[in-house]
Design a protein around this motif. Structure first.
Motif, PDB file in Angstrom:
ATOM      1  N   THR A 102     -17.731  -9.678   5.706  1.00 22.22           N
ATOM      2  CA  THR A 102     -16.295  -9.884   5.538  1.00 22.22           C
ATOM      3  C   THR A 102     -15.814  -9.293   4.220  1.00 22.22           C
ATOM      4  OG1 THR A 102     -16.459 -11.907   6.832  1.00 22.22           O
ATOM      5  CG2 THR A 102     -14.482 -11.633   5.486  1.00 22.22           C
ATOM      6  N   LYS A 103     -16.600  -9.550   3.166  1.00 23.86           N
ATOM      7  CA  LYS A 103     -16.202  -8.998   1.864  1.00 23.86           C
ATOM      8  C   LYS A 103     -16.183  -7.473   1.915  1.00 23.86           C
ATOM      9  CE  LYS A 103     -16.501  -9.261  -3.008  1.00 23.86           C
ATOM     10  NZ  LYS A 103     -16.041  -7.927  -3.293  1.00 23.86           N
ATOM     11  N   ALA A 104     -17.195  -6.913   2.546  1.00 26.72           N
ATOM     12  CA  ALA A 104     -17.266  -5.452   2.628  1.00 26.72           C
ATOM     13  C   ALA A 104     -16.075  -4.897   3.411  1.00 26.72           C
ATOM     14  CB  ALA A 104     -18.575  -5.034   3.286  1.00 26.72           C
ATOM     15  N   GLN A 105     -15.785  -5.506   4.556  1.00 27.36           N
ATOM     16  CA  GLN A 105     -14.684  -5.005   5.388  1.00 27.36           C
ATOM     17  C   GLN A 105     -13.343  -5.173   4.670  1.00 27.36           C
ATOM     18  OE1 GLN A 105     -15.095  -7.119   9.101  1.00 27.36           O
ATOM     19  NE2 GLN A 105     -17.138  -6.278   9.465  1.00 27.36           N
ATOM     20  N   ASN A 106     -13.169  -6.311   4.052  1.00 28.56           N
ATOM     21  CA  ASN A 106     -11.900  -6.524   3.345  1.00 28.56           C
ATOM     22  C   ASN A 106     -11.751  -5.562   2.173  1.00 28.56           C
ATOM     23  OD1 ASN A 106     -11.620  -8.545   5.166  1.00 28.56           O
ATOM     24  ND2 ASN A 106     -11.576 -10.223   3.691  1.00 28.56           N
ATOM     25  N   GLY A 107     -12.872  -5.293   1.505  1.00 30.35           N
ATOM     26  CA  GLY A 107     -12.816  -4.376   0.373  1.00 30.35           C
ATOM     27  C   GLY A 107     -12.415  -2.974   0.803  1.00 30.35           C
ATOM     28  N   ILE A 108     -12.976  -2.523   1.922  1.00 23.27           N
ATOM     29  CA  ILE A 108     -12.630  -1.189   2.410  1.00 23.27           C
ATOM     30  C   ILE A 108     -11.156  -1.147   2.820  1.00 23.27           C
ATOM     31  CG2 ILE A 108     -13.066   0.539   4.194  1.00 23.27           C
ATOM     32  CD1 ILE A 108     -15.337   0.290   2.161  1.00 23.27           C
ATOM     33  N   MET A 109     -10.717  -2.201   3.486  1.00 21.65           N
ATOM     34  CA  MET A 109      -9.321  -2.209   3.926  1.00 21.65           C
ATOM     35  C   MET A 109      -8.382  -2.137   2.718  1.00 21.65           C
ATOM     36  SD  MET A 109      -7.051  -2.204   6.143  1.00 21.65           S
ATOM     37  CE  MET A 109      -7.988  -2.418   7.649  1.00 21.65           C
ATOM     38  N   GLU A 110      -8.745  -2.858   1.659  1.00 17.03           N
ATOM     39  CA  GLU A 110      -7.906  -2.810   0.460  1.00 17.03           C
ATOM     40  C   GLU A 110      -7.848  -1.389  -0.101  1.00 17.03           C
ATOM     41  OE1 GLU A 110      -9.447  -4.946  -2.945  1.00 17.03           O
ATOM     42  OE2 GLU A 110      -7.405  -5.496  -3.523  1.00 17.03           O
ATOM     43  N   PHE A 111      -8.991  -0.718  -0.120  1.00 15.48           N
ATOM     44  CA  PHE A 111      -9.018   0.661  -0.616  1.00 15.48           C
ATOM     45  C   PHE A 111      -8.180   1.590   0.267  1.00 15.48           C
ATOM     46  CE2 PHE A 111     -13.334  -0.248  -2.699  1.00 15.48           C
ATOM     47  CZ  PHE A 111     -12.773  -0.360  -3.951  1.00 15.48           C
ATOM     48  N   LEU A 112      -8.292   1.388   1.580  1.00 10.87           N
ATOM     49  CA  LEU A 112      -7.553   2.268   2.490  1.00 10.87           C
ATOM     50  C   LEU A 112      -6.052   2.173   2.262  1.00 10.87           C
ATOM     51  CD1 LEU A 112      -9.452   1.869   5.872  1.00 10.87           C
ATOM     52  CD2 LEU A 112      -9.144   3.973   4.575  1.00 10.87           C
ATOM     53  N   LEU A 113      -5.632   1.004   1.839  1.00  6.69           N
ATOM     54  CA  LEU A 113      -4.186   0.791   1.731  1.00  6.69           C
ATOM     55  C   LEU A 113      -3.617   1.199   0.386  1.00  6.69           C
ATOM     56  CD1 LEU A 113      -3.783  -2.600   3.623  1.00  6.69           C
ATOM     57  CD2 LEU A 113      -3.397  -0.293   4.467  1.00  6.69           C
ATOM     58  N   ILE A 114      -4.489   1.430  -0.634  1.00  8.67           N
ATOM     59  CA  ILE A 114      -3.880   1.661  -1.948  1.00  8.67           C
ATOM     60  C   ILE A 114      -3.055   2.946  -1.981  1.00  8.67           C
ATOM     61  CG2 ILE A 114      -5.692   0.361  -3.143  1.00  8.67           C
ATOM     62  CD1 ILE A 114      -6.637   3.023  -4.345  1.00  8.67           C
ATOM     63  N   ASN A 115      -3.522   3.950  -1.281  1.00  5.38           N
ATOM     64  CA  ASN A 115      -2.749   5.194  -1.295  1.00  5.38           C
ATOM     65  C   ASN A 115      -1.935   5.398  -0.018  1.00  5.38           C
ATOM     66  OD1 ASN A 115      -3.050   6.490  -3.795  1.00  5.38           O
ATOM     67  ND2 ASN A 115      -5.171   7.004  -3.293  1.00  5.38           N
ATOM     68  N   HIS A 116      -1.930   4.397   0.809  1.00  5.31           N
ATOM     69  CA  HIS A 116      -1.166   4.504   2.053  1.00  5.31           C
ATOM     70  C   HIS A 116       0.275   4.088   1.760  1.00  5.31           C
ATOM     71  CE1 HIS A 116      -0.880   4.737   6.425  1.00  5.31           C
ATOM     72  NE2 HIS A 116      -0.074   3.695   6.365  1.00  5.31           N
ATOM     73  N   PRO A 117       1.263   4.766   2.331  1.00  8.53           N
ATOM     74  CA  PRO A 117       2.647   4.450   1.949  1.00  8.53           C
ATOM     75  C   PRO A 117       3.148   3.092   2.455  1.00  8.53           C
ATOM     76  CG  PRO A 117       2.583   6.160   3.640  1.00  8.53           C
ATOM     77  CD  PRO A 117       1.181   5.951   3.192  1.00  8.53           C
ATOM     78  N   LEU A 118       2.414   2.484   3.383  1.00  5.58           N
ATOM     79  CA  LEU A 118       2.853   1.180   3.922  1.00  5.58           C
ATOM     80  C   LEU A 118       4.279   1.271   4.456  1.00  5.58           C
ATOM     81  CD1 LEU A 118       1.369  -1.099   1.109  1.00  5.58           C
ATOM     82  CD2 LEU A 118       0.332  -0.547   3.313  1.00  5.58           C
ATOM     83  N   ASP A 119       4.560   2.365   5.127  1.00  4.83           N
ATOM     84  CA  ASP A 119       5.911   2.568   5.658  1.00  4.83           C
ATOM     85  C   ASP A 119       5.975   2.238   7.146  1.00  4.83           C
ATOM     86  OD1 ASP A 119       4.299   4.660   6.414  1.00  4.83           O
ATOM     87  OD2 ASP A 119       5.819   6.211   6.131  1.00  4.83           O
ATOM     88  N   CYS A 120       5.218   1.215   7.512  1.00  2.00           N
ATOM     89  CA  CYS A 120       5.184   0.821   8.926  1.00  2.00           C
ATOM     90  C   CYS A 120       6.574   0.667   9.552  1.00  2.00           C
ATOM     91  CB  CYS A 120       4.393  -0.463   9.104  1.00  2.00           C
ATOM     92  SG  CYS A 120       2.796  -0.460   8.288  1.00  2.00           S
ATOM     93  N   PRO A 121       7.543   0.127   8.843  1.00  3.96           N
ATOM     94  CA  PRO A 121       8.843  -0.053   9.495  1.00  3.96           C
ATOM     95  C   PRO A 121       9.512   1.244   9.940  1.00  3.96           C
ATOM     96  CG  PRO A 121       8.685  -1.446   7.565  1.00  3.96           C
ATOM     97  CD  PRO A 121       7.492  -0.530   7.532  1.00  3.96           C
ATOM     98  N   VAL A 122       9.128   2.364   9.342  1.00  5.18           N
ATOM     99  CA  VAL A 122       9.748   3.616   9.779  1.00  5.18           C
ATOM    100  C   VAL A 122       8.725   4.576  10.375  1.00  5.18           C
ATOM    101  CG1 VAL A 122      11.631   3.480   8.131  1.00  5.18           C
ATOM    102  CG2 VAL A 122       9.526   4.665   7.490  1.00  5.18           C
ATOM    103  N   CYS A 123       7.526   4.060  10.628  1.00  3.28           N
ATOM    104  CA  CYS A 123       6.462   4.941  11.115  1.00  3.28           C
ATOM    105  C   CYS A 123       6.391   4.874  12.631  1.00  3.28           C
ATOM    106  CB  CYS A 123       5.131   4.518  10.509  1.00  3.28           C
ATOM    107  SG  CYS A 123       3.718   5.447  11.119  1.00  3.28           S
ATOM    108  N   ASP A 124       6.232   6.043  13.241  1.00  2.00           N
ATOM    109  CA  ASP A 124       6.129   6.111  14.700  1.00  2.00           C
ATOM    110  C   ASP A 124       4.967   5.284  15.233  1.00  2.00           C
ATOM    111  OD1 ASP A 124       8.266   7.745  15.296  1.00  2.00           O
ATOM    112  OD2 ASP A 124       7.163   9.566  14.819  1.00  2.00           O
ATOM    113  N   LYS A 125       3.934   5.125  14.428  1.00  2.00           N
ATOM    114  CA  LYS A 125       2.727   4.454  14.911  1.00  2.00           C
ATOM    115  C   LYS A 125       2.868   2.935  14.801  1.00  2.00           C
ATOM    116  CE  LYS A 125      -1.576   5.636  16.234  1.00  2.00           C
ATOM    117  NZ  LYS A 125      -1.897   6.726  17.167  1.00  2.00           N
ATOM    118  N   GLY A 126       3.807   2.488  13.984  1.00  2.00           N
ATOM    119  CA  GLY A 126       3.973   1.056  13.754  1.00  2.00           C
ATOM    120  C   GLY A 126       4.115   0.311  15.078  1.00  2.00           C
ATOM    121  N   GLY A 127       3.239  -0.668  15.288  1.00  6.34           N
ATOM    122  CA  GLY A 127       3.278  -1.398  16.538  1.00  6.34           C
ATOM    123  C   GLY A 127       2.106  -1.063  17.443  1.00  6.34           C
ATOM    124  N   GLU A 128       1.506   0.091  17.232  1.00  7.23           N
ATOM    125  CA  GLU A 128       0.308   0.456  18.010  1.00  7.23           C
ATOM    126  C   GLU A 128      -0.725   1.072  17.077  1.00  7.23           C
ATOM    127  OE1 GLU A 128       1.442   3.387  20.898  1.00  7.23           O
ATOM    128  OE2 GLU A 128       1.854   4.903  19.378  1.00  7.23           O
TER     129      GLU A 128
END
Lengths: 785, 443
Positions: A102-128
């Protein structure tokens, strides 16, 4: 609890099974299975991004880390392991949910998101979006990166990888699914990783866009919203879409698609997941080619000709006018085209034979020959499910004749390539030159000029090194029909070698039309003869389905016949030269507005449901029924038309098929007294027209069903003439090809083609080769331009 | 580069073998090398069977000098001789680790030592083609190596029927293109094949499917350069040096705040205290604060580790790694936060981008460390740093990510107070100019 692996273990000996424990669940899987797959068998979902079951493991994203306290040898791994890269071992113990994992998976997810724009509300992929979903399941609610004042890496917003595919580099998590697909599956490694570290990104070479026939698949397998298509981006949110399964109408592959629609309109199409047919891939034509549904030229109401011009009419009026016109025409030919569902094809067959009482019916809207009919009778119709995609993968040798798989049957191409890459299959291709697709199949090319296919096929028997035996497969394309003796030679080769034979037509409805009997019966005329009969006044009526005059063997003659006919009924989707000449125009339901069945080249019945309930849209069968009813009311022939009603649970050996079964012999008999139309060509002395014309259609060309999507069209391969190096040396890099119908001027490129053969794409220039230059296999002149 | 050589005599604990001829006149030429008995080991090796050569190297106990310390002879014996593909020897001379400077001076001063080692090693694994992958930035070394290879061809040490033995070998010197990751052996192979240098998934291991999917041995340049001496003097001679499990000698590179920086060749198991004595001690007037035993990817040591024997086992037991024996010496004028930040910037710059923890983690680490150096942030940021490192260490695809965490975790372990001092003072309490070795800065 013990979970067996179901289907995958079906053929596996018990001894080959490996038993391990994942999260306390004991699983038995075949040796070599990856832990992430074994977990799926146990119903355990490990988060992942780069992993894809149809791509080679890469272990790049590290999201699927699990703890392995016992590797099966009593010792554990000291570090978390990427479950997408480690194979199972007997006695292995895996935890996907303990503290380490769990720690390993959560750590990777945190890294993946640091440079991700987190623009889900305007992203075509948001929701799928797998990233969004797994961030919810494996991520933290608050961003420590933001809290610590982190600054994200940014890029200018999207760049075009091709006219059709755009890349948002900020969203990309560089899982390499797209590059791996392009390299491993499509064989078009036009996208690659460039730069490094956090600047690493997907890129293309300068002036070398991502023009792959299969590029759309990368958008679908992208686990984030980094890849979008020009056609769908910003059009919709996934949760506003309704999805309906479908089958492609663009070719005879039977590829499963998913149609996503909103408010009665198709917004996008995706590949369906059908392991037996298209796995998870489709061509860009299958994916993007649906804009034609919404063209301004769609016919939406019946029309009848009055005082020389078409005017709107009610269905009833149109049916009545059509019935009266046909009754008075004095003999009617029926040309239903090759795009029909099996149900509509059967309605056409019944309409022609029972209502009109004619055997002048032929679905072939393309160059054809009389020798084709007995071949189809004997080797195709009623043979049911024959050679399958799976057979292509198990065949040690696959012979291709009259078929360029990448251009003409993309789904077959991908399956062949998979098998070739796995070292299971060798492809032997009869082709005028080594095409890009054949190159990607590492095919053994038997150089074959147009017309020489029969001899080339016969010669394969003598070559022991081609290894033709009962496990081999021979695929013949529909265009082999116009090569004298070639179909018979293919059948002969199959009979003598024991290899299995399959006919690969181009259109989705072709095989169904054969099954339904949409071929001239005893005493009937084929499509070319119908045209000639109209011109000579022997018959006066024409019922035409989805036929483009420029696709037919002689476009000029076909147009002349439309003008000469006493009465033309057109059942069409959109305005064409046929509707413009018709006396009655009856709109028919588009693929989305009806349920139906296509029979794929395999002989596999591919049914699809109706998506939209459009009261205006009548199927071909319903329209024909309407005309038949009016004919009946006129007291004319054909009062009994029961088979016009689409039935459930038909089979390919139903009444129509059985009745036509007796036709084969007589059709063969006819052949004796007739000359194949391919050899009817007026032979011009070789000195005047020294080149033989080879041609087939590119996957993306001027085809009617591809119209309306500019981005898709922009990824088409540019039309070029293929000539030998000697020819180009002599003629230059721009050439004019002149045949008996006209000429075309295109750039020329060198190919390993014979000095006296020129290849041109069939339908990428002007009105197409058949209308503008000459028929396939005929002699042409090539001059420098 | 200063080669303060150990060449003069066999003084003290030093064992000059690889470095023995470095101070000779034009030591890099074939003539000079041959005058010292060069290429005689090759004759001896060619008189043995390939398996006998492998056995000799196995018996010597030579362990990989690139850092991991894998037994060289064992690696060679993994090559499946029934594989129909050609076998390859690839020498990893992509020396790029901060602080590491042993292969480059070796190739500069005595390239023929390496070339002779390549020939003997290739013969042992039955390779007819070998490659030396040299760090691209060191053009002068590449040129010298290429010249040496040309000389060796001309003299019949390379090419066909070497020394009349019937054995053929072609040797290619290949220049890298400026990526630290290509020192990782599988990334090196991809780069050598003309691809983008990123680590490969293992298995298959290079011994089975390495270069061009063929059986491949990849060894560090110093490992291969040690082979002629083993053949010449025997396995027992080599095994007689060093410690029980870390046999032989190695080049120790001292740099930084040390009176006479340079390459000191000594048996494994020597201590930094001994080495500093040889090198004239820490910079005059200063004292040792911290040091790296094997380059920046190995956890830091402090003065308390001066007597740790520098062999694989002892350094490991003390919480670090022997690595490449790159001993960077820092005295008390150096801000450890600043040093660690510089290293971390290096890893961020060199992360290949393939895997998430290294690519994204180094991007973030630099930002947190950068703020700490400026005295911004809070004490909790230290825990954040340690947690980030925990999420990188052992999660990354290759060792680059692990290496990036070493200086951070070890520096917080030994110098937590110094990090906190930055926060208390709102900036770095050190004067960077004081740590400079350049006179003009000091003045």
């Amino acid at each position: 609890m013990t979970v067996s692996t179901g289907a995958t273990s079906g053929g596996v000996e018990k001894a080959d099974l490996v038993t391990l424990t994942i999260d306390g669940v004991e699983v038995s899987v075949p040796a070599g299975t990856l832990v992430i797959r074994a977990a799926e068998q146990a119903g355990i979902q490990i988060p992942r991004f780069c992993d894809h079951p149809l791509l080679a493991p890469v272990g790049a994203c590290r999201q699927c880390l699990v703890d392995v306290p016992d590797a099966g040898n009593g010792r554990g791994f000291p570090k978390p392991q990427a479950s997408c890269t480690i194979p199972v071992a007997e006695g292995m113990v895996v935890s996907t949910v303990n503290e380490t994992a769990t720690k390993a998976q959560n750590g990777i997810m945190e890294f993946l998101l640091i440079n991700h724009p987190l623009d889900c509300p305007v992203c075509d992929k948001g929701g799928e979006c797998p990233l969004q979903n797994q961030a919810m399941s494996n991520g933290r609610g608050e961003s420590r990166f933001a809290e610590s004042g982190g600054i994200k890496r940014t890029f200018p917003k999207p760049i075009h990888l091709s006219p059709n595919v755009l890349l948002d580099r900020e969203r990309c998590i560089v899982c390499q699914r797209c590059t791996r697909f392009s390299d491993e599956i499509a064989g078009d490694p036009f996208i690659a990783l460039i730069e490094r570290g956090a600047q690493q990104q997907i890129g293309i070479a300068e002036n070398a866009p991502f023009s792959s026939y299969f590029s759309g698949n990368t958008i679908q397998i992208c686990p984030v919203g980094a890849l979008t298509s020009e056609e769908y981006r910003f059009r919709s949110r996934p949760f506003d879409l309704v999805s309906t399964p479908g089958v492609t109408e663009h070719d005879s592959s039977g590829a499963a698609i998913r149609v996503d629609h909103r408010r009665g309109k198709v917004v996008r199409r995706l590949a369906g997941d059908d392991p037996e047919v298209n796995e998870e891939w489709i061509t860009d034509k299958d994916r993007f080619g649906f804009a034609y549904l919404y063209g301004a030229d769609r016919i939406t109401y019946p029309q009848i000709r009055e005082d020389g011009a078409l005017r709107p009419a009610s269905w009833l009026e149109a049916f009545e006018v059509a019935a009266r016109g046909l009754a008075a025409a004095g003999g009617t030919g029926v040309l239903p085209g090759g795009r029909l569902t099996l149900e509509d094809a059967r309605a056409y067959a019944a309409f022609a034979r029972e209502t009109l009482g004619t055997e002048d019916v032929d679905f072939r809207a393309r160059p054809l020959s009389a020798e084709e009919v007995p071949f189809l009778d004997e080797h195709v119709r009623g043979t049911g499910l024959g050679v399958t995609y799976a057979d292509l993968e198990s065949a040690p040798v696959v012979v291709l004749a009259g078929l360029e798989p990448e251009d003409e049957a993309g789904t077959i191409f991908l399956r062949l390539r998979k098998s070739v890459r796995a070292g299971r299959t060798r492809v032997v291709a009869l082709s005028p030159f080594t095409t890009r697709g054949l190159g990607k199949l590492s095919a053994t090319v038997v150089p074959t000029a147009p017309g020489d296919e029969a001899a080339a096929l016969s010669s394969l028997l003598g070559h022991a090194d081609h290894g033709l035996d009962s496990r081999a497969v021979i695929l013949v394309g529909e265009r082999l029909a116009t090569s004298p003796g070639a179909l018979a030679a293919a059948a002969d080769l199959a009979a003598k070698s024991g290899a299995r034979l399959a006919w690969v037509p181009r259109r989705a409805g072709d095989r169904g039309a054969v099954e339904a009997g949409l071929l001239p019966g005893v005493g009937g005329r084929d499509a070319d003869e119908i045209v000639r009969a109209v011109l000579s006044g022997e018959i006066g009526g024409l019922v035409v389905g989805g036929v483009d005059p420029d696709d037919t063997g002689d476009p000029a003659a076909f147009r002349a016949a439309l003008d000469a006919a006493a009465f033309v009924v057109s059942l069409e989707l959109r305005e064409t030269d046929v509707t413009r000449a018709a006396d009655v125009v009856l709109p028919v339901a588009a693929i989305t507005d009806k349920a139906g069945t296509f029979v794929s080249w395999e002989g596999r019945e591919r049914s699809f449901p109706q998506i939209f309930h459009n009261p205006q849209a009548l199927t071909d069968a319903r329209v024909l029924r309407g005309i038949a009813d009016e004919l009946g009311a006129l007291g004319s022939r054909g009062l009994d038309t029961p088979s016009l009603v689409p039935r459930e649970g038909y089979s390919t050996s139903d009444r129509v098929g059985n009745r036509l079964g007796g036709r084969a012999a007589s059709a063969s008999e006819r052949l004796g007294g007739r000359v194949a139309s391919a050899s009817e060509r007026i032979e011009t002395p070789a000195s005047e027209r020294p080149f033989k014309l080879a041609t087939w259609r590119l996957l993306l060309d001027n085809g009617a069903l591809q119209q309306g999507d500019k981005a898709l069209a922009a990824t088409a391969r540019p039309p070029v003439a293929r000539l030998s190096a000697a020819s180009i040396e002599r003629l230059g890099t721009t050439v004019t090809v002149t045949g008996d119908r006209g000429s075309v001027t295109v750039p020329a490129e060198v190919a390993d083609i014979a000095d006296d053969v020129v290849w041109l794409p069939t339908s990428s220039t002007g009105r197409g080769l058949l209308a503008d230059v000459a028929s396939p296999g005929s002699r042409v002149e090539v001059t420098g331009a | 580069m200063t080669v303060v050589s150990t060449s003069s005599t066999n003084e003290g604990p030093l064992t000059p073998v690889l470095t023995a001829n470095w101070a000779d006149d034009r030591s890099w030429t074939l003539a000079s090398y041959a005058a010292q008995g060069g290429y005689q080991a090759l004759d001896k090796a060619l008189g043995m069977s390939p398996d006998e050569v492998i056995t000799a190297v196995k018996d010597s106990g030579l362990r990989g000098r690139g850092g991991a310390g894998f037994p060289t002879g064992m690696k060679w014996s993994f090559i499946p001789q029934d594989n129909p593909n050609p076998k390859y020897l690839v020498v990893n001379a992509d020396e790029s680790e901060p602080g590491t400077c042993k292969d480059i001076p070796l190739m500069m001063a005595s390239p023929h030592t390496l070339v002779e080692g390549v020939i003997i090693s290739s013969y042992a694994i039955r390779a007819n083609r070998a490659f030396i992958y040299v760090r691209g930035e060191v053009l002068h070394v590449i040129r010298r190596l290429q010249a040496a290879v040309a000389e060796a061809y001309a003299a019949g040490h390379l090419g066909t029927n070497i020394h009349g033995s019937g054995y053929d070998l072609d040797l290619v010197v290949h220049a890298g293109a400026g990526a630290y990751i290509c020192g990782e052996e599988t990334a090196l192979l991809d780069s050598l094949e003309g691809r983008r240098g990123q680590p490969r998934l293992r298995p298959p291991f290079p011994a089975v499917a390495g270069l061009y999917a063929s059986p491949t041995v990849i060894n560090n340049a110093e490992s291969i350069a040690s082979v002629p001496s083993i053949i010449e003097n025997g396995a027992d001679w080599f095994a007689g040096m060093g410690t029980e499990k870390s046999n032989g000698f190695g080049i120790f590179s001292l740099s930084g705040h040390v009176t006479r920086p340079g390459q000191y060749e000594a048996p494994l198991g020597i201590t930094l205290r001994q080495l500093l004595d040889l090198a004239g001690g820490v910079r005059e007037g200063h004292e040792l604060k911290f040091w790296t035993p094997g380059g920046s990817s190995t956890p830091l040591f402090t003065a308390e580790h001066l007597d740790v024997p520098l062999d694989f086992e002892s350094v490991g037991a003390a919480g670090s790694m022997l690595g490449t024996r790159a001993l960077q010496i820092f005295d008390e004028t150096v801000c450890v936060v600043r040093a660690v930040l510089r290293w971390t910037e290096f890893y961020k710059h060199e992360s290949c981008g393939k895997c998430t923890p290294c690519r994204e983690g180094t991007w973030w680490l630099v930002q947190v460390l950068g703020r700490l150096e400026k005295g911004q942030g809070s004490a909790e940021d230290l825990d954040l740093l340690l947690d980030q490192c925990d999420n990188i260490l052992g999660r990354a695809f290759c060792a680059l990510g692990d290496g990036a965490t070493s200086p951070i975790t070890s520096s917080i372990k030994y110098f937590r107070d110094e990090y906190l001092a930055h926060l208390e003072q709102g900036g770095c309490p050190f004067d960077p100019a004081k740590s400079s070795l350049f006179e003009e800065v000091l003045a």
